[in-house]
Write a protein that holds these residues in place. Structure first.
Motif, PDB file in Angstrom:
ATOM      1  N   MET A   1       8.267   0.886  -4.221  1.00 44.81           N
ATOM      2  CA  MET A   1       7.391   1.769  -4.964  1.00 44.81           C
ATOM      3  C   MET A   1       8.102   2.455  -6.126  1.00 44.81           C
ATOM      4  N   GLU A   2       9.423   2.532  -6.074  1.00 42.61           N
ATOM      5  CA  GLU A   2      10.161   3.218  -7.135  1.00 42.61           C
ATOM      6  C   GLU A   2       9.983   2.558  -8.487  1.00 42.61           C
ATOM      7  N   ASN A   3       9.835   1.250  -8.504  1.00 39.57           N
ATOM      8  CA  ASN A   3       9.718   0.518  -9.762  1.00 39.57           C
ATOM      9  C   ASN A   3       8.277   0.384 -10.240  1.00 39.57           C
ATOM     10  N   THR A   4       7.350   0.970  -9.532  1.00 40.67           N
ATOM     11  CA  THR A   4       5.943   0.897  -9.888  1.00 40.67           C
ATOM     12  C   THR A   4       5.632   1.929 -10.969  1.00 40.67           C
ATOM     13  N   LYS A   5       4.823   1.529 -11.941  1.00 38.38           N
ATOM     14  CA  LYS A   5       4.410   2.461 -12.985  1.00 38.38           C
ATOM     15  C   LYS A   5       3.512   3.533 -12.371  1.00 38.38           C
ATOM     16  N   THR A   6       3.501   4.696 -12.997  1.00 42.64           N
ATOM     17  CA  THR A   6       2.684   5.802 -12.508  1.00 42.64           C
ATOM     18  C   THR A   6       1.207   5.432 -12.504  1.00 42.64           C
ATOM     19  N   SER A   7       0.761   4.749 -13.545  1.00 37.55           N
ATOM     20  CA  SER A   7      -0.652   4.352 -13.596  1.00 37.55           C
ATOM     21  C   SER A   7      -0.990   3.381 -12.467  1.00 37.55           C
ATOM     22  N   GLU A   8      -0.035   2.508 -12.121  1.00 36.55           N
ATOM     23  CA  GLU A   8      -0.254   1.577 -11.008  1.00 36.55           C
ATOM     24  C   GLU A   8      -0.308   2.325  -9.680  1.00 36.55           C
ATOM     25  N   LEU A   9       0.524   3.361  -9.537  1.00 41.16           N
ATOM     26  CA  LEU A   9       0.495   4.179  -8.324  1.00 41.16           C
ATOM     27  C   LEU A   9      -0.853   4.883  -8.181  1.00 41.16           C
ATOM     28  N   LEU A  10      -1.332   5.453  -9.274  1.00 38.93           N
ATOM     29  CA  LEU A  10      -2.628   6.131  -9.242  1.00 38.93           C
ATOM     30  C   LEU A  10      -3.750   5.163  -8.890  1.00 38.93           C
ATOM     31  N   ASP A  11      -3.703   3.966  -9.460  1.00 37.39           N
ATOM     32  CA  ASP A  11      -4.717   2.952  -9.138  1.00 37.39           C
ATOM     33  C   ASP A  11      -4.647   2.561  -7.665  1.00 37.39           C
ATOM     34  N   LEU A  12      -3.427   2.398  -7.150  1.00 37.74           N
ATOM     35  CA  LEU A  12      -3.247   2.023  -5.751  1.00 37.74           C
ATOM     36  C   LEU A  12      -3.770   3.117  -4.820  1.00 37.74           C
ATOM     37  N   ILE A  13      -3.442   4.374  -5.136  1.00 38.52           N
ATOM     38  CA  ILE A  13      -3.918   5.492  -4.315  1.00 38.52           C
ATOM     39  C   ILE A  13      -5.438   5.545  -4.338  1.00 38.52           C
ATOM     40  N   TRP A  14      -6.026   5.394  -5.505  1.00 39.08           N
ATOM     41  CA  TRP A  14      -7.486   5.415  -5.604  1.00 39.08           C
ATOM     42  C   TRP A  14      -8.095   4.295  -4.778  1.00 39.08           C
ATOM     43  N   GLU A  15      -7.512   3.098  -4.897  1.00 42.91           N
ATOM     44  CA  GLU A  15      -8.016   1.942  -4.154  1.00 42.91           C
ATOM     45  C   GLU A  15      -7.898   2.155  -2.644  1.00 42.91           C
ATOM     46  N   LEU A  16      -6.752   2.666  -2.190  1.00 42.34           N
ATOM     47  CA  LEU A  16      -6.547   2.886  -0.761  1.00 42.34           C
ATOM     48  C   LEU A  16      -7.457   3.983  -0.218  1.00 42.34           C
TER      49      LEU A  16
END
Length: 90
Positions: A1-16
């Motif tokens: 997760m450290e190498n994940t972009k912030t926007s990708e993290l937000l998308d993942l959290i929203w999806e989950l």
């Protein structure tokens, strides 16, 4: 997760968070916790969530509570009988 972009993290959290219960897999909540933990390390989310390096930085929740108190003070007002003006206590 450290190498994940912030926007990708937000998308993942929203999806989950919006996954229907019948589609939730075994590692679903672990992935959500991991994504939230990584997001909490990044600026400005560290200050918003309240995991800031500085102890003196208020969290978003503390700021909202403070603003709610200020709003209550501003709501205290009275009408001037002679002119009809509204006097707001500041």
């Amino acid at each position: 997760m450290e190498n994940t972009k912030t926007s990708e993290l937000l998308d993942l959290i929203w999806e989950l968070e919006n996954t229907p219960e019948e589609k939730v897999k075994d590692d679903h909540y672990d992935r959500l916790d991991e994504a939230n933990a990584e997001l909490a390390k990044r600026s400005p989310f560290d200050r918003i969530i309240g995991v800031s390096d500085s102890v003196n930085d208020p969290t978003l929740e503390e700021r909202a509570d403070e603003m709610a108190g200020d709003i209550k003070l501003l709501k205290r007002h009275k009408h001037d009988d002679k002119s009809g003006d509204v006097m707001v206590r500041i």
